[in-house]
Design a protein around this motif. Structure first.
Motif, mmCIF file in Angstrom:
data_model
loop_
_atom_site.group_PDB
_atom_site.id
_atom_site.type_symbol
_atom_site.label_atom_id
_atom_site.label_comp_id
_atom_site.label_asym_id
_atom_site.label_seq_id
_atom_site.Cartn_x
_atom_site.Cartn_y
_atom_site.Cartn_z
ATOM 1 N N UNK A 27 -20.143 0.955 -11.160
ATOM 2 C CA UNK A 27 -18.739 0.796 -10.457
ATOM 3 C C UNK A 27 -18.403 2.153 -9.435
ATOM 4 N N UNK A 28 -18.762 3.163 -10.081
ATOM 5 C CA UNK A 28 -18.600 4.360 -9.181
ATOM 6 C C UNK A 28 -19.507 4.188 -7.751
ATOM 7 N N UNK A 29 -20.789 3.780 -7.938
ATOM 8 C CA UNK A 29 -21.395 3.629 -6.703
ATOM 9 C C UNK A 29 -20.737 2.553 -5.757
ATOM 10 N N UNK A 30 -20.304 1.457 -6.239
ATOM 11 C CA UNK A 30 -19.827 0.435 -5.617
ATOM 12 C C UNK A 30 -18.347 0.930 -4.771
ATOM 13 N N UNK A 31 -17.655 1.648 -5.708
ATOM 14 C CA UNK A 31 -16.628 2.256 -5.179
ATOM 15 C C UNK A 31 -16.530 3.085 -4.064
ATOM 16 N N UNK A 32 -17.862 3.939 -4.104
ATOM 17 C CA UNK A 32 -18.349 4.838 -2.892
ATOM 18 C C UNK A 32 -18.705 4.084 -1.698
ATOM 19 N N UNK A 33 -19.298 2.892 -2.071
ATOM 20 C CA UNK A 33 -19.614 2.319 -0.830
ATOM 21 C C UNK A 33 -18.540 1.175 -0.330
ATOM 22 N N UNK A 34 -17.712 0.747 -1.100
ATOM 23 C CA UNK A 34 -16.716 -0.260 -0.718
ATOM 24 C C UNK A 34 -15.759 0.290 0.333
ATOM 25 N N UNK A 35 -15.219 -0.699 1.309
ATOM 26 C CA UNK A 35 -14.255 -0.446 1.943
ATOM 27 C C UNK A 35 -13.065 -0.474 1.379
ATOM 28 N N UNK A 36 -11.992 0.395 1.518
ATOM 29 C CA UNK A 36 -10.995 0.825 0.974
ATOM 30 C C UNK A 36 -9.713 0.015 1.701
ATOM 31 N N UNK A 37 -9.227 -1.159 1.689
ATOM 32 C CA UNK A 37 -8.233 -1.528 2.757
ATOM 33 C C UNK A 37 -6.832 -1.210 1.966
ATOM 34 N N UNK A 38 -5.838 -1.186 2.518
ATOM 35 C CA UNK A 38 -4.465 -0.653 2.222
ATOM 36 C C UNK A 38 -3.810 -1.896 1.479
ATOM 37 N N UNK A 39 -3.500 -1.558 0.392
ATOM 38 C CA UNK A 39 -2.590 -2.482 -0.433
ATOM 39 C C UNK A 39 -3.489 -3.455 -0.791
ATOM 40 N N UNK A 40 -2.774 -4.758 -0.626
ATOM 41 C CA UNK A 40 -3.363 -5.962 -1.144
ATOM 42 C C UNK A 40 -3.398 -6.859 0.159
ATOM 43 N N UNK A 94 0.740 -1.343 0.001
ATOM 44 C CA UNK A 94 0.034 -0.004 0.118
ATOM 45 C C UNK A 94 0.894 1.093 0.163
ATOM 46 N N UNK A 95 2.038 0.918 -0.239
ATOM 47 C CA UNK A 95 2.899 2.188 -0.224
ATOM 48 C C UNK A 95 2.929 3.192 -1.604
ATOM 49 N N UNK A 96 2.420 2.401 -2.689
ATOM 50 C CA UNK A 96 2.175 3.054 -3.782
ATOM 51 C C UNK A 96 0.799 2.555 -4.290
ATOM 52 N N UNK A 97 -0.055 3.728 -4.873
ATOM 53 C CA UNK A 97 -1.085 3.355 -5.551
ATOM 54 C C UNK A 97 -0.869 3.424 -6.895
ATOM 55 N N UNK A 98 -1.232 2.255 -7.856
ATOM 56 C CA UNK A 98 -0.944 2.151 -9.249
ATOM 57 C C UNK A 98 -2.030 3.278 -9.792
#
Length: 438
Positions: A128-141, A95-99
């Protein structure tokens, strides 16, 4: 060399699906036992010439050893070119870099975006934008390497439940090759985030190799061998060492008859025992269990180096696992084959068979028509069958060509005498026999 071995493993797996096509080749290999005594049947003058060929073969083996040493140098050279890519992989995983969006574009095998209608594309983009807004965004993989450990049989067999919380902190695995003036070896480096289990940031495992024919048995040389390995000391924090477990044991005093409870630490199954391998002593012969354990250790080290580290993302997604399946024929145990008991075969009783009277023909009921889809399906199945036959034929041809190139031509005299036939068991990924302890 390794790419060839990998390709050979794949083709061999495909070709072995068709034992009839390989029967001629396999029969020659299996019938090699009668060649073992061929030297005894030769005239003395011919024996002399064969011995001259065997001396040439020894010279060939020493040249082959030098070839593999140069291959090792090439591996070292190209590992420096791969490393920037692996470093970027680590940065994305951690998660240090976001591609960038461009780096994240990937054409899925299951969806042809060009074939989608424009309105469906727009709808998909909105969703997809709606899902991205509701999705948890973990760090990295998260759990990138742990997922690989769980997926690969060779590693999951070593993995224990108490290892998993620790391996969640594993951020990278590197392969470091020895320098040009150093003995041949490679080091596996396991890089960890700071954690509550040990203070090390890097755990290492060194695999020592040699690329020299054995003076007493030069024809056994098959390329570089792992001959020894060294682990490292893990600085466990108090109470966190998963390689040992504490047991309580009751002791009784012989004289007074009183009893007391003592605690004792005993070894515990854990992946982290990987960093504490069996010690190899040149003066002491290993027992069978230790020899097997060491050979398995060598195999795992080779697998990390050749497969896991270079193709980590494909093991994470599971795409590489299909290539690692061993195509072995299933054999029924003796007595399990299906046989018809005498008298149990299906027979038609006289008069019971359906026959058409003279002049009668089968006709479709009114309104019934032959289904064109069924004809298309039959044609499709026939086409698939032909494709499979062609694939087997091609696989067999490639296998035979590779066998001539890699085995027959370089070692012809050993096939003539029968000495090479014992080494011709075809295997996929490296086996313990290829990593034998000297």
């Amino acid at each position: 060399m390794d790419a060839d071995n990998e390709a050979k493993g794949k083709v061999s797996g495909q070709a072995m699906q068709n034992p009839q096509a390989l029967a001629a080749v396999q029969d020659k290999i299996d019938s090699g036992s009668h060649n073992a005594s061929i030297m005894d049947s030769l005239p003395k003058s011919v024996k002399r010439r064969v011995n001259a060929l065997k001396n040439l073969q020894v010279n060939n083996t020493h040249i082959e050893a030098k070839f593999y040493k140069e291959v090792h140098e090439l591996e070292r050279k190209y590992s420096a070119l791969y490393q920037p890519l692996f470093d970027k992989r680590r940065n994305i995983v951690s998660g240090e870099v976001e591609p960038t969006d461009e780096e994240c574009e990937w054409q899925s095998d299951h969806e042809d975006e060009a074939a989608l209608a424009e309105d469906l594309k727009k709808k998909a983009a909105i969703e997809e934008k709606t899902e991205d807004a509701n999705e948890e965004k973990p760090k990295g993989i998260p759990e990138f390497w742990l997922t690989i450990f769980r997926s690969v049989d060779m590693l999951s067999d070593m993995l224990q439940e108490h290892d998993e919380p620790i391996l969640k902190h594993l951020q990278d695995i590197k392969v470091i090759f020895s320098g040009p003036d150093q003995p041949m070896s490679f080091t596996l480096e396991f890089h960890f985030d700071p954690n509550k289990y040990f203070t090390n940031t890097v755990l290492t495992k060194v695999y020592k190799m040699k690329s020299e024919p054995d003076a007493e048995d030069p024809f056994s040389f098959e390329g570089p061998e792992i001959i020894d390995c060294e682990g490292c000391e893990i600085d466990w924090l108090k109470g966190k060492d998963v390689t040992v477990k504490t047991i309580k044991k009751k002791q009784k005093h012989k004289g007074r008859g009183t009893a007391r409870v003592i605690t004792k630490q005993v070894p515990n199954d854990s992946f982290f025992n990987f960093f504490n391998p069996i010690k190899v002593s040149p003066d002491k012969e290993l027992d069978e269990d230790s020899e097997y354990t060491l050979a398995t250790d060598f195999e795992i080290g080779h697998f990390f180096r050749e497969r896991i580290v270079p193709r980590a993302v494909l093991y994470f997604t599971g795409e590489a696992l299909e290539d690692d399946e061993s195509f072995e024929e299933e054999e029924l145990d003796e007595g399990e084959g299906e046989e018809l008991v005498e008298g149990e075969g299906e027979e038609l009783v006289e008069g019971e068979g359906e026959e058409l009277d003279e002049g009668e023909e089968e006709e479709l009921d009114e309104g019934e028509e032959e289904d064109p889809d069924e004809e298309d399906q039959d044609d499709e199945e026939e086409g698939d069958s032909k494709d499979e036959d062609s694939e087997y034929t091609l696989g067999t041809a490639v296998e035979i060509g590779h066998f001539f190139r890699e085995r027959i031509v370089p070692r012809a005299v050993l096939y003539y005498t029968g000495e090479a036939l014992e080494d011709d068991e075809s295997t996929g990924d490296p086996q313990p026999a290829e990593c034998k302890q000297q």
